[in-house]
Design a protein around this motif. Sequence first.
Motif, short mmCIF file in Angstrom:
data_model
loop_
_atom_site.label_atom_id
_atom_site.label_comp_id
_atom_site.label_asym_id
_atom_site.label_seq_id
_atom_site.Cartn_x
_atom_site.Cartn_y
_atom_site.Cartn_z
N LEU A 20 55.10 77.60 -23.71
CA LEU A 20 54.34 76.35 -23.70
C LEU A 20 52.88 76.62 -23.34
O LEU A 20 52.58 77.21 -22.31
CB LEU A 20 54.95 75.38 -22.70
CG LEU A 20 54.35 73.99 -22.65
CD1 LEU A 20 54.64 73.23 -23.94
CD2 LEU A 20 54.91 73.23 -21.47
N LYS A 21 51.96 76.20 -24.21
CA LYS A 21 50.54 76.37 -23.97
C LYS A 21 49.84 75.04 -23.74
O LYS A 21 48.78 74.99 -23.13
CB LYS A 21 49.88 77.11 -25.14
CG LYS A 21 50.38 78.52 -25.30
CD LYS A 21 49.70 79.21 -26.45
CE LYS A 21 50.24 80.63 -26.58
NZ LYS A 21 49.61 81.34 -27.69
N SER A 22 50.42 73.98 -24.28
CA SER A 22 49.83 72.66 -24.10
C SER A 22 50.88 71.60 -24.39
O SER A 22 51.87 71.85 -25.07
CB SER A 22 48.64 72.48 -25.04
OG SER A 22 49.07 72.47 -26.39
N TYR A 23 50.64 70.42 -23.88
CA TYR A 23 51.43 69.24 -24.23
C TYR A 23 50.61 68.02 -23.85
O TYR A 23 49.62 68.11 -23.11
CB TYR A 23 52.82 69.24 -23.58
CG TYR A 23 52.85 69.01 -22.09
CD1 TYR A 23 53.04 67.72 -21.57
CD2 TYR A 23 52.71 70.07 -21.20
CE1 TYR A 23 53.08 67.50 -20.21
CE2 TYR A 23 52.75 69.85 -19.84
CZ TYR A 23 52.93 68.58 -19.34
OH TYR A 23 52.97 68.37 -18.00
N SER A 24 51.00 66.89 -24.37
CA SER A 24 50.26 65.66 -24.07
C SER A 24 51.23 64.54 -23.72
O SER A 24 52.38 64.53 -24.17
CB SER A 24 49.40 65.25 -25.27
OG SER A 24 50.19 65.14 -26.43
N ILE A 25 50.73 63.62 -22.93
CA ILE A 25 51.52 62.45 -22.54
C ILE A 25 50.68 61.22 -22.86
O ILE A 25 49.61 61.02 -22.27
CB ILE A 25 51.87 62.47 -21.04
CG1 ILE A 25 52.69 63.71 -20.71
CG2 ILE A 25 52.60 61.19 -20.64
CD1 ILE A 25 53.00 63.89 -19.24
N PRO A 26 51.13 60.43 -23.83
CA PRO A 26 50.38 59.20 -24.16
C PRO A 26 50.56 58.17 -23.05
O PRO A 26 51.60 58.12 -22.39
CB PRO A 26 51.01 58.74 -25.47
CG PRO A 26 52.38 59.32 -25.47
CD PRO A 26 52.31 60.59 -24.67
N GLY A 72 45.64 58.88 -22.82
CA GLY A 72 46.68 59.70 -22.23
C GLY A 72 46.09 60.92 -21.57
O GLY A 72 44.89 60.99 -21.30
N THR A 73 46.95 61.90 -21.35
CA THR A 73 46.55 63.13 -20.68
C THR A 73 47.03 64.32 -21.49
O THR A 73 48.17 64.34 -21.96
CB THR A 73 47.14 63.19 -19.26
OG1 THR A 73 46.75 62.01 -18.55
CG2 THR A 73 46.66 64.41 -18.51
N ILE A 74 46.14 65.29 -21.65
CA ILE A 74 46.48 66.56 -22.29
C ILE A 74 46.53 67.62 -21.21
O ILE A 74 45.60 67.75 -20.41
CB ILE A 74 45.43 66.96 -23.35
CG1 ILE A 74 45.42 65.95 -24.50
CG2 ILE A 74 45.70 68.38 -23.87
CD1 ILE A 74 44.29 66.16 -25.50
N TYR A 75 47.62 68.37 -21.17
CA TYR A 75 47.76 69.50 -20.27
C TYR A 75 47.66 70.77 -21.11
O TYR A 75 48.37 70.90 -22.11
CB TYR A 75 49.10 69.45 -19.54
CG TYR A 75 49.22 68.27 -18.60
CD1 TYR A 75 48.82 68.41 -17.27
CD2 TYR A 75 49.70 67.04 -19.04
CE1 TYR A 75 48.90 67.32 -16.40
CE2 TYR A 75 49.78 65.96 -18.17
CZ TYR A 75 49.37 66.11 -16.86
OH TYR A 75 49.45 65.03 -16.01
N ILE A 76 46.79 71.69 -20.69
CA ILE A 76 46.57 72.91 -21.47
C ILE A 76 46.31 74.08 -20.52
O ILE A 76 45.68 73.90 -19.46
CB ILE A 76 45.41 72.71 -22.47
CG1 ILE A 76 45.33 73.87 -23.46
CG2 ILE A 76 44.09 72.47 -21.76
CD1 ILE A 76 44.52 73.57 -24.70
#
Length: 192
Positions: A63-69, A76-80
């Motif tokens: 996992l390098k990134s994911y997002s939560i709307p 939302g928020t992007i985690y990277i």
Amino acid sequence: MQLLEKNIDDWEQRANKILSHFNYKHADEIDMYDICWRYGIIIKPLNKDYFTHNEDYISINHLKSYSIPSKNGRRGTIYIIPDLDPIEKRMLLAEEFCHIYSHFSSQLIADKLAIDKQESQAKRMAAYLLMPNIFIREIYEATLSEPILISDIADYFLVSEEFAHYRLELIHNHKIDGFFQIYQRLWSLEIL
């Protein structure tokens, strides 16, 4: 010079709508941090330790990134992962932005078919966002003076060669490794 005309699909229209709010004159000016900020999307570092030490989540090493709307729509928020290569980070941010912009539900509750469809849509929209047709035309025009290879195209757009291949296949429906012109006709090159 012959320019390749095509129909604009819904994902390209969405990307063009986003880009219309900015005044980018060159492809390398497309700034995903600025776009995310303007749309109220927060970017945070992804802490993999949370996933590996939390019993509610499976360890996800790839996992390098994911997002939560958010429930507010298109926010939302992007985690990277913070220490990624800048080109890879740019492409991942674009794709995660497109998830938040276009998909209002979390993939955590979706089935595999829905997830695959959303991933395909986000990748397609990200390709249109980072490599808009207006700047691709500049590539075509540059072939008047010299052939242009896929590596040059990727460098021009600050994307990977694989990503550039994908975007050009959306236009030409076959693999493109470069372009050249003969008698003001644009030709594509495919290296076998």
